[in-house]
Design an enzyme around this catalytic site. Structure first.
Site, PDB file in Angstrom:
ATOM      1  N   SER A 163      98.048  87.130  87.514  1.00 21.90           N
ATOM      2  CA  SER A 163      96.689  87.623  87.306  1.00 21.90           C
ATOM      3  C   SER A 163      96.361  88.760  88.270  1.00 21.90           C
ATOM      4  O   SER A 163      97.008  89.800  88.259  1.00 21.90           O
ATOM      5  CB  SER A 163      95.698  86.462  87.421  1.00 21.90           C
ATOM      6  OG  SER A 163      94.393  86.878  87.120  1.00 21.90           O
ATOM      7  N   ASP A 173      91.131  92.511  84.718  1.00 22.09           N
ATOM      8  CA  ASP A 173      92.017  92.102  85.804  1.00 22.09           C
ATOM      9  C   ASP A 173      93.472  92.248  85.346  1.00 22.09           C
ATOM     10  O   ASP A 173      93.747  92.739  84.252  1.00 22.09           O
ATOM     11  CB  ASP A 173      91.690  90.692  86.294  1.00 22.09           C
ATOM     12  CG  ASP A 173      91.942  89.611  85.251  1.00 22.09           C
ATOM     13  OD1 ASP A 173      92.083  89.940  84.058  1.00 22.09           O
ATOM     14  OD2 ASP A 173      91.988  88.419  85.627  1.00 22.09           O
ATOM     15  N   ASP A 229      92.515  88.836  81.165  1.00 26.06           N
ATOM     16  CA  ASP A 229      91.736  87.747  80.559  1.00 26.06           C
ATOM     17  C   ASP A 229      90.293  87.736  81.063  1.00 26.06           C
ATOM     18  O   ASP A 229      89.445  87.042  80.509  1.00 26.06           O
ATOM     19  CB  ASP A 229      92.396  86.381  80.766  1.00 26.06           C
ATOM     20  CG  ASP A 229      92.516  85.962  82.217  1.00 26.06           C
ATOM     21  OD1 ASP A 229      92.286  86.812  83.114  1.00 26.06           O
ATOM     22  OD2 ASP A 229      92.854  84.795  82.471  1.00 26.06           O
TER      23      ASP A 229
END
Length: 451
Positions: free
Chosen positions: A98, A238, A242
């Site tokens: 992420s 990001d 998501d």
């Protein structure tokens, strides 16, 4: 083998490559995942990090060694993996860390239909199996096939939001060298959008800024570009795309609570009387607006597993978090920053006013933002705050997730939550105006940080 104690988190697997997470570990996780889910096939996708392809290939070796076939979607965002899991009805594995720095990587796992796998829903069993050693499979190995799902993903999202009548919009998108640079062009194709791309080059070293838009400094380039180009709005994703943050036409950062309220009203217009889930540190405006729009607000703890579980239990049509995770019943109860962005584009493009004006009715209070304090004893510091406020008339206290203290008559509330991974307490406060929120923020921080 990597450091299992460090990499298995509450909701996913994440660590430094290769010290904590290596190919051997990924292969064992692939084998254990097939055992725990009894899957005949699994689907995988990965982000742009240099370590993602080797880890995904190792996972596939482990999965196929247990007799499962692997469908490799290749490069994708996390919500593309959820689309793959939902549309193909297969368990899935997304390789991403992420917004974490380049040296990290990890896995987000789900069962078929994008149902989450967390500590209480399979992750603990997977870890235990990896620790013990996954038994050999008595049967033929599975096969690996490649399948490009990007177009299907983009087309599917546009069936969920009506964008047919929007006016032309100029939109700046900061992909942060993450997966938004891969997915945005396909999703925006065919829409009346003048796209101004920022950092669309896929680069897992994140050369321009961290792909973590919850930190205001990572939005500065987007804010400047929106002002410079006279854009209608800006969007920031990001690393695994998501989550989506929004900047209005003035270059001002929009609270994710305002986006939650906006999308909630749109979903309630389609599904009158439905439930809307929000976590306990979204603005008080969210449950107020949901109730005013004929919906049922449902308050839950922070964290996607709690949101998804509560949405499933209540049949909620939508859920939103302060961290800019947005969840949709029509998207297998999974989160999609892109789908939230499309809702904002549809709402803005369906009327003539600027975004700041459109969102004005969804922004009612002043917020502190999340403030972290390093403390040696989280429980003791929280106890001091509880004691300081408990005896005050008109104050209510609940402990659904950390400590939430509110005074309805004075118009303020705050939540103090411990970090699960660091010696930190996280404070979020909200009040009627900037002066009031500053006063309550400073009062709580003084107690938390007293030596």
């Amino acid at each position: 083998m990597g450091d299992l104690a460090k990499i298995f988190k509450a909701y996913d697997i994440r660590g430094v490559v290769p010290d904590e997470l290596d190919a051997e570990t990924a292969e064992a996780i692939g084998a254990a995942f097939v055992r725990v889910t009894s899957a005949a096939a699994v689907v995988t996708a990965h982000d742009m990090r240099a370590s993602s392809v080797p880890l995904a290939e190792a996972f596939a070796r482990g999965a196929t060694s247990q007799g499962a076939d692997v469908v490799e979607a290749g490069l994708g965002s996390t919500d593309l993996l959820y689309y793959a899991s939902g549309s193909l009805e297969l368990p899935g594995a997304m390789f991403t860390a992420s917004h974490n720095p380049a040296r990290y990587n990890g896995l987000k796992l789900c069962r078929s239909g994008a149902r989450p796998v967390g500590r209480d829903t399979g992750l603990t069993e997977i870890r235990e199996l990896v620790e013990k050693g996954v038994p050999a499979h008595d049967g033929p190995a599975g096969s690996v096939t490649r399948r490009d799902l990007l177009q299907g993903y983009a087309d599917h999202l546009k069936t969920l939001v009506d964008l047919s009548a929007i006016r032309p919009l100029k939109v700046v998108v900061d992909a942060g060298n993450g997966m938004g640079g891969h997915t945005v062009p396909s999703v925006f194709a065919g829409l009346p959008i003048d796209l101004v791309p920022l950092y669309f080059e896929l680069d897992g070293t994140f050369p321009n800024h961290e792909a973590n838009p919850i930190e205001p400094e990572n939005l500065r380039d987007l804010q400047a570009k929106v002002r410079e180009t006279g854009a209608d709005l800006g969007l920031a994703f990001d690393g695994d795309a998501d989550r989506c943050f929004v900047v209005d036409e003035r270059g001002e950062i929009v609270s994710p609570s305002a986006i939650t309220a906006l999308v909630a009203t749109r979903e309630l217009a389609k599904h009158p009387g439905s439930s809307i889930v929000h976590n306990l540190i979204t603005s008080k405006a969210v449950p107020e607006i949901v109730a005013e729009s004929g919906g049922t607000p449902v308050r839950t703890r922070v964290g996607h597993s709690f949101i998804k579980q509560t949405m499933a239990e209540t049949g909620a049509v939508f859920g939103g978090e302060h961290s800019a995770h947005f969840y949709f019943r029509d998207f297998w109860f999974a989160d999609s920053g892109m789908l939230a962005a499309l809702h904002v584009l549809a709402a803005l493009g369906g009327q003539d006013g600027p975004l700041s004006e459109l969102l004005g009715e969804y922004t009612r209070y002043a917020a502190s933002g999340e403030i972290n304090s390093e403390v040696s004893d989280q429980a003791a510091a929280t106890g001091r705050v509880r004691a300081a406020f408990a005896a005050r008339p008109g104050v209510t206290i609940d402990e659904l997730d950390g400590l939430t203290v509110a005074d309805e008559s004075a118009g303020w509330w705050f939540n103090l939550r411990p970090s699960n991974t660091e010696p930190l307490l996280r404070l979020n406060a909200e009040a009627a105006d900037d002066r009031a929120v500053t006063a309550i923020r400073d009062e709580v921080l003084a107690i938390v940080r007293e030596k």
